[in-house]
Design a protein around this motif. Structure first.
Motif, mmCIF file in Angstrom:
data_model
loop_
_atom_site.group_PDB
_atom_site.id
_atom_site.type_symbol
_atom_site.label_atom_id
_atom_site.label_comp_id
_atom_site.label_asym_id
_atom_site.label_seq_id
_atom_site.Cartn_x
_atom_site.Cartn_y
_atom_site.Cartn_z
ATOM 1 N N ALA A 119 -7.716 -3.503 -1.497
ATOM 2 C CA ALA A 119 -6.353 -3.795 -1.943
ATOM 3 C C ALA A 119 -5.665 -4.764 -0.984
ATOM 4 C CB ALA A 119 -5.559 -2.503 -2.043
ATOM 5 N N THR B 269 -2.903 -6.097 1.450
ATOM 6 C CA THR B 269 -2.029 -5.406 2.390
ATOM 7 C C THR B 269 -1.643 -6.331 3.535
ATOM 8 O OG1 THR B 269 -1.831 -3.484 3.841
ATOM 9 C CG2 THR B 269 -3.982 -4.530 3.717
ATOM 10 N N TRP B 270 -0.491 -6.007 4.133
ATOM 11 C CA TRP B 270 -0.045 -6.684 5.350
ATOM 12 C C TRP B 270 -0.304 -5.833 6.584
ATOM 13 C CZ3 TRP B 270 1.496 -11.671 5.221
ATOM 14 C CH2 TRP B 270 1.928 -12.205 3.990
ATOM 15 N N ALA B 271 -1.047 -4.744 6.420
ATOM 16 C CA ALA B 271 -1.223 -3.778 7.506
ATOM 17 C C ALA B 271 -1.917 -4.404 8.715
ATOM 18 C CB ALA B 271 -2.024 -2.571 7.007
ATOM 19 N N ASN B 272 -2.851 -5.317 8.475
ATOM 20 C CA ASN B 272 -3.563 -5.924 9.601
ATOM 21 C C ASN B 272 -2.627 -6.783 10.451
ATOM 22 O OD1 ASN B 272 -6.164 -4.899 8.802
ATOM 23 N ND2 ASN B 272 -6.179 -6.446 7.177
ATOM 24 N N SER C 158 -7.051 -7.723 3.468
ATOM 25 C CA SER C 158 -7.779 -6.610 2.855
ATOM 26 C C SER C 158 -7.402 -5.291 3.524
ATOM 27 C CB SER C 158 -9.289 -6.838 2.973
ATOM 28 O OG SER C 158 -10.003 -5.706 2.503
ATOM 29 N N SER C 159 -7.307 -4.239 2.745
ATOM 30 C CA SER C 159 -6.971 -2.918 3.279
ATOM 31 C C SER C 159 -8.204 -2.184 3.804
ATOM 32 C CB SER C 159 -6.295 -2.065 2.199
ATOM 33 O OG SER C 159 -7.173 -1.903 1.080
#
Length: 269
Positions: A41, A43-46, A31-32
């Motif tokens: 949205a 996401t791979w940010a985590n 999750s973003s």
């Protein structure tokens, strides 16, 4: 037939209760958003933030190092401990040793951790890598003993007697007969010790010192400040890593069983 259906339903409910929280964490790792109040949205940010967190990576490596070293040491000590218990002829002495071995298994982790802390302070032993390693070795040894001892009890004494009749030395009997026969128990003990060390919190919390932390203690410290989805990403990776360990142990166990079947067929032929 109805009884079987109810058993299946109950089994499904048990697995749902066990895995739903884990899957919930993994789901929100993509999750973003900033929390788990609602999925936003994908996401791979985590995961990117996790790999950029050098402190967390260092703690993961420290945790793996402790788990590997402690499980190796515990496997060696526990295997020879199981051999010693197996070779004890007097039943009372054997039962007494088994009871002493099982104390760390049935004692609460808080009591064990506090006992190790008091012991290290009494000896003037500094808290840190060494204290955590020794503690993990200590509580992992009984696990290995309980994994190896049943395999020794399954072994037929005639195998050892036959090896001795053929002129084998004590070392040859141990290395060529006993250890190969109980190898599945040794592997099981190693994996169990590794798993226990990897996720231990209570004992580690007492005996860790400044400058050294394991993964469970670090996650606890960060959770007190507020859950970050970076922790979710880490949990997802650790879950996948655990699945790989379980699959690896299963494959090794299946290979060992297949080898035993082939030996029996050759012996029968």
């Amino acid at each position: 037939m109805k009884k079987m259906k109810w058993q299946n339903v109950w089994l499904v409910l048990v697995f749902v209760l066990l895995y739903a929280p884990i899957l919930y964490l993994i789901f929100y790792s993509f999750s973003s958003g900033d929390n788990m109040n609602g999925f936003k949205a994908f996401t791979w940010a985590n995961y990117q933030a996790l790999f950029e967190d050098t402190r967390m990576i260092e703690i993961v490596l420290q945790t793996l190092l402790i788990a590997i070293l402690s499980s190796l040491c515990a496997t060696i000590v526990g295997t020879f401990g199981a051999l010693g218990i197996y070779s004890t002829k007097q039943r009372r002495v054997r039962n007494m040793i088994l009871s002493l071995n099982n104390i760390l298994m049935v004692s609460p982790d808080v009591i064990i951790g506090a006992s190790f802390l008091i012991f290290f302070m009494f000896l003037g032993f500094g808290l840190g890598f060494g204290s955590v390693l020794l503690s993990h070795i200590a509580f992992s040894i009984p696990i290995v003993v309980l994994m190896v001892l049943p395999k020794l009890n399954e072994m037929r004494p005639a195998l050892v007697d036959a090896a001795r009749d053929l002129g084998a030395t004590d070392w040859q009997v141990l290395s060529k007969v006993i250890l190969p026969y109980i190898s599945s128990g040794i592997f099981a003990g190693f994996f169990m010790a590794f798993t226990y060390s990897l996720d231990d919190f209570a004992v580690t919390f007492f005996v860790t010192g400044n400058g050294f932390e394991t993964l469970s203690v670090e996650i606890y410290s960060r959770a007190r400040q507020g859950i970050s989805l970076e922790i979710n990403a880490l949990s997802a990776l650790m879950f996948v890593f655990s699945l790989i360990l379980v699959a690896g142990y299963y494959l090794l166990n299946q290979r060992s069983q297949a080898q035993k079947v082939r030996r029996k067929r050759k012996a029968g032929a």
